[in-house]
Design an enzyme around this catalytic site. Structure first.
Site, mmCIF file in Angstrom:
data_model
loop_
_atom_site.group_PDB
_atom_site.id
_atom_site.type_symbol
_atom_site.label_atom_id
_atom_site.label_comp_id
_atom_site.label_asym_id
_atom_site.label_seq_id
_atom_site.Cartn_x
_atom_site.Cartn_y
_atom_site.Cartn_z
ATOM 1 N N ASP A 132 0.831 -1.202 0.000
ATOM 2 C CA ASP A 132 0.000 0.000 0.000
ATOM 3 C C ASP A 132 0.870 1.258 0.000
ATOM 4 O O ASP A 132 0.555 2.247 0.676
ATOM 5 C CB ASP A 132 -0.920 -0.023 1.232
ATOM 6 C CG ASP A 132 -1.990 1.068 1.185
ATOM 7 O OD1 ASP A 132 -2.349 1.490 0.079
ATOM 8 O OD2 ASP A 132 -2.431 1.507 2.266
ATOM 9 N N CYS A 192 -23.935 -4.530 1.999
ATOM 10 C CA CYS A 192 -22.955 -3.453 2.193
ATOM 11 C C CYS A 192 -23.518 -2.114 1.728
ATOM 12 O O CYS A 192 -23.311 -1.085 2.374
ATOM 13 C CB CYS A 192 -21.649 -3.783 1.474
ATOM 14 S SG CYS A 192 -21.802 -4.066 -0.306
ATOM 15 N N CYS A 211 -16.999 8.357 2.114
ATOM 16 C CA CYS A 211 -16.697 7.221 2.978
ATOM 17 C C CYS A 211 -16.253 7.688 4.373
ATOM 18 O O CYS A 211 -15.470 8.625 4.501
ATOM 19 C CB CYS A 211 -15.601 6.374 2.332
ATOM 20 S SG CYS A 211 -15.093 4.943 3.289
ATOM 21 N N CYS A 245 -20.961 -8.015 5.553
ATOM 22 C CA CYS A 245 -20.805 -8.918 4.408
ATOM 23 C C CYS A 245 -20.943 -10.371 4.862
ATOM 24 O O CYS A 245 -20.212 -10.831 5.753
ATOM 25 C CB CYS A 245 -19.433 -8.708 3.766
ATOM 26 S SG CYS A 245 -19.091 -9.858 2.398
#
Length: 305
Positions: A132, A192, A211, A245
């Protein structure tokens, strides 16, 4: 005698498992043709918010050969971070990925060990490691290598394992037999999408500028008054779209000591700068600085005006 691409692929996967990676997938390096228009549309609609870095290095994001000279193979790795128990202190919630030591440090150490072992077993090769930390479309490569599919919440979902995994990559100049993608198993489920309190999710796309993780970590300006009362006490990140989920019912606790935490003992509202620096010196939470955590706490404590 040099090893065949199939032998290289098998050896990389075996070694990855020995260093604690749950799964390893192999892809041939090349241009991500399917991702190009999606990324362009996402950027053009400003769904990256103030994350200006997401618009940088567009070509490199789509083709690792432009990022690493001579790259032939993308090795996708995943590492479990699902905790044994969820932590909420005074109802303040922290994303599970930040419970322990900063994953960049932990995973880089694992990858360095893997890299060194592969140099011994395969002979000297060139490339780079990423956690990342570079313009690499991690989820796209993990999907391409068959580790899982990208769900409607835009997370990589591993069949019967869930999505609480860190992603990392080796970009190397060796040829290895690639794996192939698997099918999408989201079906008609929209949990979701329905659960997101800020309506950030449409099927297979997350509007980063809506978000909760973006607001509590990336946004440096004032929080939007229009969403006050919608954050459900998340003060660093958000796991709602993963928690709901159905595939995450298969999640199993990690066995990584460096991801263990003492966050349950933190007095979030009484943190001083000195205590913050001591507690979070090696934590992902340090990224927001104390000022950011204080802002987030103040925000979630207030009701919608």
């Amino acid at each position: 005698m040099s090893k065949s691409p199939a032998e290289i692929s098998r050896l990389i996967k075996a070694k990855a498992q020995s260093f604690g990676f749950a799964f390893c997938g192999i892809s041939e390096a090349g241009f991500l043709e399917e991702e190009a228009p999606r990324l362009e549309a996402w950027l053009n609609s400003n769904q990256h918010g103030e994350m200006a870095y997401m618009a940088n290095h567009f070509d490199k994001r789509l083709d690792p050969r432009k990022l690493v000279d001579g790259c032939q193979t993308v090795v996708s790795l995943v590492y479990n971070y699902f905790p044994a128990e969820e932590i909420a202190v005074n109802d303040f919630k922290i994303s599970k990925y930040a419970y322990g030591e900063d994953y960049h440090r932990v995973i880089k150490d694992k990858m360095q060990g893997l890299w060194d072992a592969l140099q011994t077993d395969l002979g000297e090769f060139s490339g780079r490691m990423f956690v990342d930390s570079a313009p690499v479309l991690e989820k796209a490569w993990a999907k391409k290598s068959g580790l899982g599919w990208i769900g409607k919440n835009a997370n990589l979902i591993i069949p019967k394992k869930g999505s609480f995994y860190f992603l990392a990559e080796l970009l190397i100049d060796l040829p290895a037999t690639p794996d192939g993608p698997i099918k999408d198993f989201c079906g008609t489920c929209t949990r979701c999408i329905d659960a997101c309190p800020t309506d950030a999710i449409t099927p297979y796309v997350v509007d980063g500028s809506k978000c909760i993780s973006y607001f509590t970590i990336e946004l440096k300006d004032q929080m939007p008054a229009s969403l006050q009362g919608d954050f459900q006490n998340w003060i660093f990140g958000c796991d709602i779209c993963q928690d709901v989920c159905p595939w995450n019912r298969f999640s199993k606790p990690h066995r990584e000591p460096r991801f263990e935490t003492n966050l349950q003992d933190v007095d979030w509202e009484g943190l001083s700068e000195e205590v913050f620096q001591t507690l979070f010196h090696y934590s992902a939470i340090k990224r927001t600085k104390l000022k950011g955590i204080q802002r987030n706490i103040d925000y979630v404590k207030k009701k919608r005006p």
